[in-house]
Scaffold this active site. Structure first.
Site, PDB file in Angstrom:
ATOM      1  CB  SER A   1      -0.954  -0.064   1.194  1.00 38.51           C
ATOM      2  OG  SER A   1      -1.981   0.876   1.106  1.00 38.51           O
TER       3      SER A   1
ATOM      4  CG  ASP B   1      -6.486  -3.926  -3.262  1.00 36.30           C
ATOM      5  OD1 ASP B   1      -7.197  -2.980  -2.892  1.00 36.30           O
ATOM      6  OD2 ASP B   1      -5.248  -3.954  -3.097  1.00 36.30           O
TER       7      ASP B   1
ATOM      8  CG  HIS C   1      -5.595  -2.647   0.352  1.00 37.62           C
ATOM      9  ND1 HIS C   1      -4.778  -2.392  -0.729  1.00 37.62           N
ATOM     10  CD2 HIS C   1      -5.170  -1.824   1.349  1.00 37.62           C
ATOM     11  CE1 HIS C   1      -3.914  -1.454  -0.422  1.00 37.62           C
ATOM     12  NE2 HIS C   1      -4.128  -1.091   0.833  1.00 37.62           N
TER      13      HIS C   1
END
Length: 504
Positions: free
Chosen positions: A46, A130, A165
């Site tokens: 991320s 995600d 995610h």
């Protein structure tokens, strides 16, 4: 990212208790080890993936392997509102061309020569479920690496079905979320060994992992030497040092960067211990560095997203801490590089930023003088036994070759700006000694005029114009975010009708 916007005091307290339960020790000095400098790599999830990507471009001569888990292209948020770089947004050819212009223009100056990128081994991962980042931004990352010459054999891109995610592992850990859910701590048993696959990409076949790494090999270290007061970085970080690496064996080095809401203050030691990096490190002579960010609730002007706080403790991929966030001089990038240099400073060819390996004492009487609008002279007292010296500005080394005398003129500085310098001696064997106390100085000249207002007010005042619903700075054409009265941006005037996002 902004998968969740608030971290409660209870969550932070539980994170601290979890870390304490894991046997954390008092913060120590980051050790100088015998690191093979041709075997240094970085990866992240991320916001950590964005930072890993940035480090790979900015310091391509250092990082030979780069792993990006669910992030976006280099300098995406330098030109577009951050929302255009995540949430499944498509990265257009025009956007990639704008980012590529930065890479081309900065190559060999603000960043290492871009030719180093083509020699990297790159691992990319994203889940098809995600929706925080998603495959589209990662497609942009993949295309960007291809455009910069990374051959197909060195570029692996995995899109895994059913994965949200999260950081993927192939083992269960207490408190982890489900693979199909984007929730704290953003680490999941997805039946896929993300850490092991990335490390194998960088280093080739690995020895079988140790699923119970020794607690004594985890070291909490003082980040204060490296962060130069950066409000986005924590006071301490973590490093895992296998026993044979601590005993002097030649080892490899990997930097593992957590995502938003994944620092130790928020989730304890889960990213450090539950991602699998240390399991592979323990049996393959890999030192793993885990730098730590921190929550910053101060609203700051960003490169293209207006004024934002950083309540999730994200790594800076948006420009909270300066417009140079993706360059070598970026405060967080330079700090992490200084940590890498410190860890590698025990190798036979000497070390870099942040510290020793050698036994020379710190230079005394460091002073600044002769300020101009773009330079500063640094002086210091000689150190007995020193064959030369290294000079650091705000934690980043600024001399190309070892300085022979006891003075150095640092150039390329901004006008009316305060900097901090430290100096370290280097012995005849190339080992660097202790860093001096910092000395600060301010360049001369007038600070550019700055204007802080809503994006709507900037356009009515003639400092910006509107394009596609966004406010764009006149002259630089930088994207300031949505054109409305709610987003506040600071524009710095650098010429006639020429403005850039920044502060004075």
């Amino acid at each position: 990212m902004r998968a969740a916007l608030r971290t409660s005091p209870l969550t932070a307290l539980l994170g601290a208790l979890l870390l304490a339960a894991g046997g954390a020790q008092a913060a120590a000095t980051l050790p100088a080890l015998n690191i093979d400098k041709s075997q240094i790599s970085v990866s992240g999830l991320s916001a950590g993936g964005f930072m890993a990507n940035q480090l790979g471009y900015a310091y391509s001569a250092t990082f030979k392997g780069v792993g990006v888990f669910a992030a976006g292209p280099y300098m995406c948020a330098g030109h577009s509102n951050y929302t255009a770089c995540m949430y499944g947004a498509s990265i257009s050819s025009a956007m990639l061309n704008t980012m590529q212009a930065d890479i081309n223009n900065w190559s060999g100056t603000a960043i290492d020569d871009k030719a180093g990128v083509a020699a990297q081994k790159v691992f990319l991962f994203v889940g098809t479920s995600d929706f925080t980042v998603g495959p589209n931004p990662m497609n942009g990352v993949n295309t960007q690496y291809q455009n910069n010459g990374v051959p197909a054999a060195n570029l692996s891109y995995v899109q895994r079905s059913g994965t949200a995610h999260t950081f993927p592992t192939d083992f269960d850990s207490s408190g982890n979320n489900a693979c199909g859910s984007s929730a704290s701590p953003y680490i999941s048993n997805c039946g896929y060994d993300g850490a092991g696959t990335a490390l194998t990409k960088f280093y080739g076949a690995l020895n079988p992992r140790n699923n119970a790494p020794a607690a004594a090999n985890y070291i909490e270290f003082d980040q204060g030497t490296f962060i130069a007061g950066n409000p986005g970085m924590a006071a301490t970080g973590w490093v895992y040092v296998p026993a044979d690496c601590a005993a002097g064996a030649s080892c490899r080095l990997h930097v593992a960067l957590h995502g938003c809401q994944q620092n130790t203050a928020t989730i304890g030691d889960r990213f450090v211990k539950n991602t699998g990096y240390t399991r592979w490190a323990d049996t393959n002579r890999i030192v793993v560095l885990f730098p730590q960010s921190k929550v910053d609730n101060t609203s700051r002007t960003t490169a293209a997203s207006g004024s934002l706080a950083n309540p999730n403790g994200c790594w800076d991929w948006i420009g909270w801490y300066g417009g140079n966030f993706a360059q070598r001089a970026g405060t967080q990038a330079a700090a992490i590089k200084a940590m890498v240099d410190r860890l590698a400073s025990g190798s036979s060819d000497g070390g870099g930023g942040g510290g020793g390996g050698g036994t020379l004492p710190a230079p005394a009487s460091v002073t600044t003088s002769g300020a101009t609008a773009s330079s500063m002279a640094i002086g210091w007292a000689a150190v007995n036994g020193a064959a030369g010296y290294n000079v650091y500005r705000n934690g980043a080394k600024v001399n190309g070759s070892t300085v022979a005398g006891t003075s150095f003129t640092d150039t390329g500085l901004a006008a009316a700006t305060t900097y901090s310098w430290t100096v370290a001696g280097v012995d005849a064997g190339g080992l660097q000694g202790a860093l001096s106390a910092p000395a600060s100085g301010t360049t001369t000249g007038s600070a550019p005029a700055c204007f802080t207002a809503s994006n709507y007010a900037h356009t009515t005042a003639g400092r910006a114009h509107v394009g596609g619903g966004y406010a764009l700075a006149n002259g630089s054409n930088q994207n300031m975010g949505f054109w409305n009265v709610f987003i506040t941006t600071t524009l710095k005037q650098t010429g006639a009708n020429h403005y850039v996002i920044g502060s004075c």
